[in-house]
Design a protein around this motif. Structure first.
Motif, short mmCIF file in Angstrom:
data_model
loop_
_atom_site.label_atom_id
_atom_site.label_comp_id
_atom_site.label_asym_id
_atom_site.label_seq_id
_atom_site.Cartn_x
_atom_site.Cartn_y
_atom_site.Cartn_z
N THR A 213 57.07 54.36 12.36
CA THR A 213 57.90 53.96 11.23
C THR A 213 58.56 52.60 11.47
N LEU A 214 59.08 52.40 12.68
CA LEU A 214 59.76 51.15 12.99
C LEU A 214 58.78 50.01 13.19
N GLY A 215 57.58 50.31 13.64
CA GLY A 215 56.55 49.28 13.78
C GLY A 215 56.97 48.13 14.65
N GLU A 216 56.83 46.92 14.13
CA GLU A 216 57.12 45.71 14.91
C GLU A 216 58.61 45.55 15.18
N ASN A 217 59.44 46.31 14.50
CA ASN A 217 60.88 46.24 14.74
C ASN A 217 61.32 47.07 15.94
N LEU A 218 60.39 47.82 16.51
CA LEU A 218 60.70 48.64 17.68
C LEU A 218 60.84 47.74 18.90
N PRO A 219 62.01 47.72 19.55
CA PRO A 219 62.17 46.87 20.74
C PRO A 219 61.24 47.34 21.86
N SER A 220 60.79 46.40 22.65
CA SER A 220 59.91 46.75 23.77
C SER A 220 60.73 47.39 24.87
N ARG A 221 60.13 48.36 25.53
CA ARG A 221 60.80 49.05 26.62
C ARG A 221 60.84 48.16 27.85
N ARG A 222 61.98 48.19 28.57
CA ARG A 222 62.11 47.38 29.78
C ARG A 222 61.11 47.86 30.82
N GLN A 223 60.25 46.96 31.25
CA GLN A 223 59.28 47.29 32.28
C GLN A 223 59.45 46.31 33.43
N GLY A 224 59.82 46.82 34.58
CA GLY A 224 59.97 45.95 35.74
C GLY A 224 58.60 45.54 36.27
N SER A 225 58.45 44.26 36.58
CA SER A 225 57.19 43.78 37.14
C SER A 225 57.11 44.20 38.60
N PRO A 226 56.03 44.84 39.00
CA PRO A 226 55.90 45.24 40.41
C PRO A 226 55.86 44.03 41.32
N ALA A 227 56.62 44.09 42.39
CA ALA A 227 56.65 42.98 43.34
C ALA A 227 55.41 43.02 44.23
N THR A 228 55.01 41.87 44.71
CA THR A 228 53.86 41.75 45.62
C THR A 228 54.27 40.88 46.80
N GLY A 229 53.37 40.75 47.74
CA GLY A 229 53.64 39.90 48.89
C GLY A 229 53.80 38.44 48.51
N LYS A 230 53.34 38.06 47.34
CA LYS A 230 53.45 36.67 46.90
C LYS A 230 54.69 36.42 46.05
N SER A 231 55.48 37.45 45.82
CA SER A 231 56.67 37.32 44.98
C SER A 231 57.75 36.50 45.69
N SER A 232 58.69 36.01 44.89
CA SER A 232 59.86 35.36 45.47
C SER A 232 60.79 36.43 46.04
N ALA A 233 61.71 36.01 46.89
CA ALA A 233 62.65 36.96 47.48
C ALA A 233 63.49 37.62 46.40
N GLY A 234 63.91 36.84 45.40
CA GLY A 234 64.71 37.39 44.31
C GLY A 234 63.96 38.44 43.52
N ASP A 235 62.68 38.19 43.28
CA ASP A 235 61.89 39.15 42.51
C ASP A 235 61.65 40.44 43.30
N ILE A 236 61.58 40.33 44.62
CA ILE A 236 61.47 41.53 45.46
C ILE A 236 62.72 42.40 45.27
#
Length: 521
Positions: A213-236
């Motif tokens: 019903t809400l369609g495009e007005n539905l806010p996206s759910r917060r999804q944390g990006s998985p950290a990897t060995g190449k990530s910055s320290a802050g993103d870890i």
């Protein structure tokens, strides 16, 4: 919900604490065309008969905040009239697409039942809740039964007319099928999905009618990006905190419902966050932010700790009593333990509930989500995790070694050595630091996590013994004052003294095997 009509009375809250009815909803939704014909269902596993379809008219109003906080988390709160399950329904997402559904009956008052609203307080906090959508569904319900006439599943053929009120009125209609398990197996569900796929019917792209019903007005759910060995320290750091915030929010309604282990899980999440914000505080641009969060997480963990300690102590003492020979349990020992610790737990759980409804708690959740949504990292936080994180973990390992050296200077005893307490806390801090750092060196981090957890567990047993002995003194004194035999409480106290000495001895022996692991290459 800017410019939303909200033309029904604002949802109010009434003060009632009757627990809602809970079921786990296991269903699958399918998109179908208006002319699609339902295939024969009698061949599905275990199905012996299909009832003649029952036609129902369902009218539902969906409630949310103006910024759709519930819908963004795939949560639906609705009031439905008509059909077999008229009433208030709250659906929370579960594992594998299942949903936890909580029911409350309709009443004369139009207010959202407090029994349901309190389960989403962690999301809505102090925001008002009102109607955001209305749906009218013409349902043709097919009930699938086994040979004994037991209901296995229901297939609903729905013609839906929906009106969204956000951000402006918009109407649409569609047809969908829902296959919901009742007493049947998941094999039946999978077979049903396969049967529908064989005639070209595809699973719905939407998890709920409200989402469509809400369609495009539905806010996206917060999804944390998985950290990897190449990530910055802050993103870890951000990745680890995202998971802990998820656990905290997920456990909030379970704590309110007093679900087993919910307080423990929430408390551990708060402790993990507080600990890593100490280890990795230099990764954040604003040090005061980390200090504030650590202070508030300490407060929350402390509130949760009162209830958790009563739980742990009750289980510990019940186990000890069960292991004692009958002739050494003198008087109503188990009854006194149950009465005292049940009372302690109820009082502590009440404090937890008051804390979870407080502005202070809501502000903490706001601050945590703000940190995740718009983090401000320092220069160090923007650097490669592999260059920054190992040094910070090494510092925590050095803290632990220093605390252990201080503890070793004290002779073994039954008291609360501050150095042992510090070693336990530093072991926990190292464990959580290594958990955060896992993406950059998984094998080394796992070895460090296991070793630090071993330290934490042994010294945790020592601390539990100390707390339990304090409780036993209290119980024994009360028993004596009431004219009961205090022998058993004294005996249990002595056993706990022995357990403390054994834990301390075991700790010093196992510390010799503690690995010298660094996350550096």
């Amino acid at each position: 919900m800017p410019n939303a009509p909200h033309d029904t009375p604002q949802a109010e809250v009434y003060n009632e604490r009757m627990p809602p009815t809970h079921v786990v909803e296991i269903e699958r939704k399918f998109e179908v065309s208006d002319g699609a014909a339902l295939p024969p269902l009698q061949g599905l596993p275990g199905v012996a008969q299909v009832d003649q379809p029952d036609t129902q008219i369902l009218e539902a109003e969906y409630f949310d905040t103006r910024d759709l906080r519930l819908a963004s988390e795939q949560i639906t709160l609705r009031r439905r009239r008509g059909g077999d399950d008229a009433g208030w329904h709250l659906k929370l997402p579960g594992a594998g697409g299942d949903r936890h559904e909580y029911h409350h009956p309709l009443e004369e008052d139009d207010a959202v039942p407090e029994s349901l609203l309190r389960l989403v307080r962690v999301h809505v906090r102090n925001q008002e809740v009102g109607v955001v959508a209305r749906l009218r569904t013409q349902r043709s319900l097919h009930r699938l039964r086994n040979k004994r006439g037991e209901l296995l599943a229901e297939l609903a053929d729905d013609l839906v007319r929906a009106e969204s009120l956000v951000p402006e009125r918009r109407s649409q209609h569609w047809r969908e099928w829902e296959l919901e398990l009742k007493n049947g197996s998941r094999t039946l569900l999978e077979a049903g999905q396969g049967l529908l796929a064989s005639i070209g019917v595809k699973p719905s792209r939407h998890t709920s009618k409200l989402g469509r019903t809400l369609g495009e007005n539905l806010p996206s759910r917060r999804q944390g990006s998985p950290a990897t060995g190449k990530s910055s320290a802050g993103d870890i750091l951000r990745s680890y905190l995202t998971e802990q915030v998820r656990v905290l929010i997920e456990q909030d309604p379970q704590v309110r419902l007093d679900t087993k282990n919910a307080i423990h899980k929430m408390r551990v999440a708060t402790r993990r966050m507080r600990s890593v914000l100490a280890t990795y505080r230099k990764l954040l641009n604003h040090r005061n932010e980390a200090m504030y969060l650590r202070s508030e997480l300490k407060w929350l963990a402390g509130v949760l700790g009162g209830a958790r300690d009563a739980e742990v102590m009750h289980e510990r003492l019940k186990k000890m009593i069960a292991e004692e020979p009958d002739e050494l349990v003198m008087g109503p020992v188990a009854r006194r333990i149950d009465l005292e610790l049940d009372s302690d737990y109820r009082e502590a759980h009440g404090k937890v509930l008051r804390a979870l409804d407080s502005d202070r708690y809501f502000q903490l959740i706001d601050a945590l989500t703000a940190l995740l949504d718009t983090p401000s990292f320092s220069k160090m936080g923007k650097k490669s995790a592999r260059k920054v994180i190992p040094d910070l973990v090494d510092r925590d390992a050095a803290r632990l070694r220093e605390a252990v050296e201080q503890a070793r200077k004290n002779p073994a005893g039954i008291g609360d050595h501050p150095a042992l307490h510090d070693a336990r806390k530093d072991g926990k801090r190292l464990r959580y630091a290594a958990e955060t750092a896992s993406p950059i060196a998984p094998k080394k981090a796992a070895k460090l996590i296991e070793a630090a957890h071993g330290v934490q567990k042994i010294l945790g047993d020592h601390q539990d013994s100390l707390v339990t002995r304090s409780m036993l003194r209290r119980l024994g004194a009360k028993a004596a004052a009431d004219g009961e035999n205090g022998f058993t409480f004294g005996r249990l106290h002595a056993l706990e003294q022995t357990a403390a000495l054994e834990a301390e001895t075991r700790f010093h022996a196992e510390w010799k095997q503690f690995p010298a692991v660094s996350l550096r290459k």
